[in-house]
Enzyme design. Sequence first.
Site, PDB file in Angstrom:
ATOM      1  N   ARG A  96       0.827  -1.206   0.000  1.00 33.98           N
ATOM      2  CA  ARG A  96       0.000   0.000   0.000  1.00 33.98           C
ATOM      3  C   ARG A  96       0.858   1.251   0.000  1.00 33.98           C
ATOM      4  NH1 ARG A  96      -4.607  -2.953   3.025  1.00 33.98           N
ATOM      5  NH2 ARG A  96      -6.391  -1.597   2.874  1.00 33.98           N
ATOM      6  N   ARG A 117     -21.913  -3.412   4.687  1.00 34.71           N
ATOM      7  CA  ARG A 117     -21.339  -4.764   4.801  1.00 34.71           C
ATOM      8  C   ARG A 117     -21.546  -5.319   6.209  1.00 34.71           C
ATOM      9  NH1 ARG A 117     -15.503  -5.029   2.249  1.00 34.71           N
ATOM     10  NH2 ARG A 117     -14.983  -3.439   3.772  1.00 34.71           N
TER      11      ARG A 117
HETATM   12  P1  AMP Z   1      -8.082  -4.127   4.762  1.00 36.82           P
HETATM   13  O1  AMP Z   1      -8.850  -5.263   5.371  1.00 36.82           O
HETATM   14  O2  AMP Z   1      -7.119  -4.598   3.716  1.00 36.82           O
HETATM   15  O3  AMP Z   1      -8.967  -3.016   4.292  1.00 36.82           O
HETATM   16  O4  AMP Z   1      -7.169  -3.524   5.935  1.00 36.82           O
HETATM   17  C1  AMP Z   1      -7.734  -3.025   7.124  1.00 36.82           C
HETATM   18  C2  AMP Z   1      -6.776  -2.077   7.777  1.00 36.82           C
HETATM   19  O5  AMP Z   1      -5.550  -2.755   8.091  1.00 36.82           O
HETATM   20  C3  AMP Z   1      -6.345  -0.892   6.926  1.00 36.82           C
HETATM   21  O6  AMP Z   1      -7.288   0.182   7.000  1.00 36.82           O
HETATM   22  C4  AMP Z   1      -5.013  -0.525   7.568  1.00 36.82           C
HETATM   23  O7  AMP Z   1      -5.196   0.144   8.799  1.00 36.82           O
HETATM   24  C5  AMP Z   1      -4.429  -1.899   7.896  1.00 36.82           C
HETATM   25  N1  AMP Z   1      -3.626  -2.440   6.784  1.00 36.82           N
HETATM   26  C6  AMP Z   1      -3.869  -3.566   6.057  1.00 36.82           C
HETATM   27  N2  AMP Z   1      -2.917  -3.780   5.153  1.00 36.82           N
HETATM   28  C7  AMP Z   1      -2.038  -2.761   5.282  1.00 36.82           C
HETATM   29  C8  AMP Z   1      -0.845  -2.399   4.616  1.00 36.82           C
HETATM   30  N3  AMP Z   1      -0.349  -3.137   3.613  1.00 36.82           N
HETATM   31  N4  AMP Z   1      -0.186  -1.299   5.027  1.00 36.82           N
HETATM   32  C9  AMP Z   1      -0.635  -0.557   6.046  1.00 36.82           C
HETATM   33  N5  AMP Z   1      -1.781  -0.814   6.702  1.00 36.82           N
HETATM   34  C10 AMP Z   1      -2.483  -1.916   6.343  1.00 36.82           C
END
Ligand code: AMP
Length: 274
Positions: free
Chosen positions: A118, A153
């Site tokens: 990300r 969701r």
């Molecule tokens: P997601 O389920 O992929 O939307 O991730 C949920 C939350 O986890 C995000 O809003 C971030 O706070 C954290 N997160 C997940 N993947 C990353 C990443 N690659 N880099 C930084 N934060 C992450």
Amino acid sequence: MALKFAAGGALAGVAAYGLYSLNQPKKDQLKMIISGGPGSGKGTQCDLLVNKYGVKHISTGDALRHHVKTGTDLGREAKAYMERGDLVPDSLVIGICKAEMETKEAKQNGWLLDGMPRTKAQCDALDTMGLVPNLFLRLDVPNEVMMDRACGRRQDPVTRQIYHVKYKKPPTQEIEARLVIRSDDTVEKMTNRIKQYHKNTTAVSGSYSDKLVALDGNRAPTDVFPAVCAAVDSALRLEDCTESASKTARCGGPPLSAAQLSRLGTPRSLSAVA
Ligand code: AMP
């Protein structure tokens, strides 16, 4: 006697071949990154991809939520960032990814990295670890659609199945009664998550411009999936073709261009759950 000897030799040959092929890296292994904003449908497509291609699914978001739930040090450090909808520090997700990539399953079956990289620093870390994808697939969905999908969701904590208040209602009242909302699926947190996504996406996509396929994710999951599969199959074919010129004969035609892939299926307005 001669027959016994021949049978023994054949068995040894089969065993030796088995051992040999186990130790050979798989030629057509899928190594894929799936990217897209929150509510773009990555999770749904990942489930379908795992089912079809048997790859190891690595979701940094799921792994972080697990750390938070089980109260590890990493989870305690990540929690506040996640609750605000901010990105957690690069070092935390890089550590998670490294550990998952070292599993036998990822090495043998290929991998599907979901939610990472990300940031540019995460792209560079993957590169340093020698983790080069054969496909970087991005699902593009308008902000208001991502917002609508995520805020409606709901998850069944028993089956982990995802539902939506408008687009995918639970089949029974019993299931409906136990559904939970992810703590960051609120308008306020989604606003920040979408902002974070757009802040970094150009740099991240730019790091993989030679592997990038961007698809219209604003369609039903069943309409998106054939386009995703076409991108995967094309990427694997390309990998196979470039490996050695002698294999070109079994490549079955040139890989599809990103423009051709994007045209697959007809875009339509919001009709799907992320
Ligand atoms: P997601 O389920 O992929 O939307 O991730 C949920 C939350 O986890 C995000 O809003 C971030 O706070 C954290 N997160 C997940 N993947 C990353 C990443 N690659 N880099 C930084 N934060 C992450």
